[in-house]
Design a protein around this motif. Sequence first.
Motif, PDB file in Angstrom:
ATOM      1  N   VAL A  11       0.864  -1.178   0.000  1.00  0.00           N
ATOM      2  CA  VAL A  11       0.000   0.000   0.000  1.00  0.00           C
ATOM      3  C   VAL A  11       0.900   1.227   0.000  1.00  0.00           C
ATOM      4  CG1 VAL A  11      -1.792   1.277   1.230  1.00  0.00           C
ATOM      5  CG2 VAL A  11      -1.833  -1.226   1.225  1.00  0.00           C
ATOM      6  N   LEU A  12       0.637   2.128  -0.948  1.00  0.00           N
ATOM      7  CA  LEU A  12       1.400   3.364  -1.116  1.00  0.00           C
ATOM      8  C   LEU A  12       0.499   4.532  -0.760  1.00  0.00           C
ATOM      9  CD1 LEU A  12       3.874   4.952  -2.363  1.00  0.00           C
ATOM     10  CD2 LEU A  12       2.621   4.875  -4.506  1.00  0.00           C
ATOM     11  N   GLU A  13       0.939   5.370   0.178  1.00  0.00           N
ATOM     12  CA  GLU A  13       0.175   6.569   0.518  1.00  0.00           C
ATOM     13  C   GLU A  13       0.723   7.725  -0.304  1.00  0.00           C
ATOM     14  OE1 GLU A  13      -1.264   9.098   4.376  1.00  0.00           O
ATOM     15  OE2 GLU A  13       0.832   8.500   4.291  1.00  0.00           O
ATOM     16  N   ALA A  14      -0.191   8.386  -1.017  1.00  0.00           N
ATOM     17  CA  ALA A  14       0.184   9.544  -1.825  1.00  0.00           C
ATOM     18  C   ALA A  14      -0.952  10.551  -1.731  1.00  0.00           C
ATOM     19  CB  ALA A  14       0.424   9.132  -3.275  1.00  0.00           C
ATOM     20  N   MET A  15      -0.636  11.778  -1.409  1.00  0.00           N
ATOM     21  CA  MET A  15      -1.623  12.849  -1.303  1.00  0.00           C
ATOM     22  C   MET A  15      -2.765  12.451  -0.363  1.00  0.00           C
ATOM     23  SD  MET A  15      -1.623  14.285  -5.208  1.00  0.00           S
ATOM     24  CE  MET A  15      -2.149  12.753  -5.906  1.00  0.00           C
ATOM     25  N   LYS A  16      -2.421  11.867   0.772  1.00  0.00           N
ATOM     26  CA  LYS A  16      -3.393  11.477   1.810  1.00  0.00           C
ATOM     27  C   LYS A  16      -4.353  10.375   1.357  1.00  0.00           C
ATOM     28  CE  LYS A  16      -2.581  15.262   4.546  1.00  0.00           C
ATOM     29  NZ  LYS A  16      -1.884  15.171   5.727  1.00  0.00           N
ATOM     30  N   MET A  17      -3.993   9.669   0.293  1.00  0.00           N
ATOM     31  CA  MET A  17      -4.824   8.561  -0.186  1.00  0.00           C
ATOM     32  C   MET A  17      -3.990   7.280  -0.177  1.00  0.00           C
ATOM     33  SD  MET A  17      -6.860  10.300  -3.357  1.00  0.00           S
ATOM     34  CE  MET A  17      -7.709   8.775  -3.713  1.00  0.00           C
ATOM     35  N   GLU A  18      -4.650   6.179   0.168  1.00  0.00           N
ATOM     36  CA  GLU A  18      -3.977   4.886   0.152  1.00  0.00           C
ATOM     37  C   GLU A  18      -4.224   4.208  -1.191  1.00  0.00           C
ATOM     38  OE1 GLU A  18      -5.078   2.576   3.570  1.00  0.00           O
ATOM     39  OE2 GLU A  18      -4.438   4.160   4.949  1.00  0.00           O
ATOM     40  N   ASN A  19      -3.141   3.810  -1.854  1.00  0.00           N
ATOM     41  CA  ASN A  19      -3.213   3.191  -3.177  1.00  0.00           C
ATOM     42  C   ASN A  19      -2.643   1.786  -3.109  1.00  0.00           C
ATOM     43  OD1 ASN A  19      -3.862   5.736  -4.892  1.00  0.00           O
ATOM     44  ND2 ASN A  19      -2.169   6.354  -3.584  1.00  0.00           N
ATOM     45  N   ASP A  20      -3.455   0.792  -3.494  1.00  0.00           N
ATOM     46  CA  ASP A  20      -2.975  -0.582  -3.531  1.00  0.00           C
ATOM     47  C   ASP A  20      -2.071  -0.757  -4.741  1.00  0.00           C
ATOM     48  OD1 ASP A  20      -4.487  -1.224  -1.301  1.00  0.00           O
ATOM     49  OD2 ASP A  20      -6.138  -2.083  -2.455  1.00  0.00           O
ATOM     50  N   ILE A  21      -0.919  -1.347  -4.526  1.00  0.00           N
ATOM     51  CA  ILE A  21      -0.027  -1.724  -5.622  1.00  0.00           C
ATOM     52  C   ILE A  21      -0.272  -3.212  -5.830  1.00  0.00           C
ATOM     53  CG2 ILE A  21       2.352  -1.848  -6.449  1.00  0.00           C
ATOM     54  CD1 ILE A  21       1.304   1.036  -5.912  1.00  0.00           C
ATOM     55  N   VAL A  22      -0.794  -3.560  -7.006  1.00  0.00           N
ATOM     56  CA  VAL A  22      -1.199  -4.946  -7.260  1.00  0.00           C
ATOM     57  C   VAL A  22      -0.273  -5.623  -8.268  1.00  0.00           C
ATOM     58  CG1 VAL A  22      -3.615  -4.500  -6.703  1.00  0.00           C
ATOM     59  CG2 VAL A  22      -2.838  -4.258  -9.043  1.00  0.00           C
ATOM     60  N   ALA A  23      -0.263  -6.940  -8.192  1.00  0.00           N
ATOM     61  CA  ALA A  23       0.562  -7.740  -9.101  1.00  0.00           C
ATOM     62  C   ALA A  23      -0.052  -7.717 -10.495  1.00  0.00           C
ATOM     63  CB  ALA A  23       0.652  -9.168  -8.596  1.00  0.00           C
ATOM     64  N   PRO A  24       0.746  -7.407 -11.529  1.00  0.00           N
ATOM     65  CA  PRO A  24       0.239  -7.391 -12.896  1.00  0.00           C
ATOM     66  C   PRO A  24       0.199  -8.789 -13.521  1.00  0.00           C
ATOM     67  CG  PRO A  24       2.518  -6.718 -12.887  1.00  0.00           C
ATOM     68  CD  PRO A  24       2.119  -6.917 -11.454  1.00  0.00           C
ATOM     69  N   CYS A  25       0.845  -9.752 -12.845  1.00  0.00           N
ATOM     70  CA  CYS A  25       0.920 -11.099 -13.407  1.00  0.00           C
ATOM     71  C   CYS A  25       1.113 -12.114 -12.277  1.00  0.00           C
ATOM     72  CB  CYS A  25       2.080 -11.188 -14.395  1.00  0.00           C
ATOM     73  SG  CYS A  25       3.676 -10.784 -13.647  1.00  0.00           S
ATOM     74  N   ASP A  26       0.942 -13.385 -12.611  1.00  0.00           N
ATOM     75  CA  ASP A  26       1.232 -14.454 -11.656  1.00  0.00           C
ATOM     76  C   ASP A  26       2.747 -14.597 -11.569  1.00  0.00           C
ATOM     77  OD1 ASP A  26      -1.485 -14.814 -11.673  1.00  0.00           O
ATOM     78  OD2 ASP A  26      -1.455 -16.739 -12.717  1.00  0.00           O
ATOM     79  N   GLY A  27       3.228 -15.098 -10.449  1.00  0.00           N
ATOM     80  CA  GLY A  27       4.660 -15.330 -10.326  1.00  0.00           C
ATOM     81  C   GLY A  27       5.092 -15.524  -8.895  1.00  0.00           C
ATOM     82  N   THR A  28       6.397 -15.406  -8.700  1.00  0.00           N
ATOM     83  CA  THR A  28       7.005 -15.533  -7.378  1.00  0.00           C
ATOM     84  C   THR A  28       7.778 -14.253  -7.097  1.00  0.00           C
ATOM     85  OG1 THR A  28       7.237 -17.909  -7.714  1.00  0.00           O
ATOM     86  CG2 THR A  28       8.585 -16.929  -5.983  1.00  0.00           C
ATOM     87  N   VAL A  29       7.628 -13.730  -5.891  1.00  0.00           N
ATOM     88  CA  VAL A  29       8.335 -12.501  -5.514  1.00  0.00           C
ATOM     89  C   VAL A  29       9.822 -12.815  -5.436  1.00  0.00           C
ATOM     90  CG1 VAL A  29       8.614 -10.735  -3.738  1.00  0.00           C
ATOM     91  CG2 VAL A  29       6.334 -11.646  -4.237  1.00  0.00           C
ATOM     92  N   LYS A  30      10.604 -12.117  -6.265  1.00  0.00           N
ATOM     93  CA  LYS A  30      12.048 -12.333  -6.297  1.00  0.00           C
ATOM     94  C   LYS A  30      12.793 -11.333  -5.429  1.00  0.00           C
ATOM     95  CE  LYS A  30      12.108 -14.352 -10.889  1.00  0.00           C
ATOM     96  NZ  LYS A  30      12.585 -14.253 -12.256  1.00  0.00           N
ATOM     97  N   GLN A  31      12.284 -10.110  -5.379  1.00  0.00           N
ATOM     98  CA  GLN A  31      13.001  -9.065  -4.664  1.00  0.00           C
ATOM     99  C   GLN A  31      12.015  -7.985  -4.220  1.00  0.00           C
ATOM    100  OE1 GLN A  31      15.932  -7.283  -7.219  1.00  0.00           O
ATOM    101  NE2 GLN A  31      17.338  -6.867  -5.543  1.00  0.00           N
ATOM    102  N   ILE A  32      12.168  -7.486  -3.002  1.00  0.00           N
ATOM    103  CA  ILE A  32      11.384  -6.356  -2.508  1.00  0.00           C
ATOM    104  C   ILE A  32      12.385  -5.252  -2.205  1.00  0.00           C
ATOM    105  CG2 ILE A  32       9.823  -5.515  -0.718  1.00  0.00           C
ATOM    106  CD1 ILE A  32       8.913  -8.454  -0.342  1.00  0.00           C
ATOM    107  N   LEU A  33      12.249  -4.127  -2.898  1.00  0.00           N
ATOM    108  CA  LEU A  33      13.242  -3.061  -2.803  1.00  0.00           C
ATOM    109  C   LEU A  33      12.856  -1.936  -1.853  1.00  0.00           C
ATOM    110  CD1 LEU A  33      13.987  -3.003  -6.617  1.00  0.00           C
ATOM    111  CD2 LEU A  33      15.348  -4.063  -4.839  1.00  0.00           C
ATOM    112  N   VAL A  34      11.703  -2.034  -1.216  1.00  0.00           N
ATOM    113  CA  VAL A  34      11.256  -1.011  -0.275  1.00  0.00           C
ATOM    114  C   VAL A  34      10.740  -1.693   0.992  1.00  0.00           C
ATOM    115  CG1 VAL A  34      10.629   0.681  -2.051  1.00  0.00           C
ATOM    116  CG2 VAL A  34       8.928  -0.967  -1.274  1.00  0.00           C
TER     117      VAL A  34
END
Length: 127
Positions: free
Chosen positions: A89-112
């Motif tokens: 979840v990304l907060e921008a301008m006092k709003m919560e925005n879900d960041i969703v997966a564009p495809c199926d897969g396995t999480v390889k790296q989380i950079l934040v």
Amino acid sequence: MKYVVTLNGKNYEVEVNETEAVLVSVSDAATVAAPVAAPAAPVAAPATPAAAPAVSAEGTTIPSPMPGTILSVSVSVGQTIKSGDVLMVLEAMKMENDIVAPCDGTVKQILVSRGSTVNTDDVLIVI
């Protein structure tokens, strides 16, 4: 329609009709009639497509769609995900925005992580 406009300390009466604009000096006794080209119709800016995830040798990268702060991360490295799953979840301008997966897969790296501040197009996660 008539308007009074001040330009460089001098007042002008501007008369606008559909095809032309005429400037008439208000502050001087003499009248200055100078046809001025009517403004062109506004041109719509080209639509910019949403930033698509980049696919590289390392996997699909998910960029931040806007600047903001990461409120939560819902996945972990090695987790299997489906298209549409909420990754973070990304907060921008006092709003919560879900960041969703564009495809199926396995999480390889989380950079934040929770509390990270990100800019537009910063890579958030690699699938």
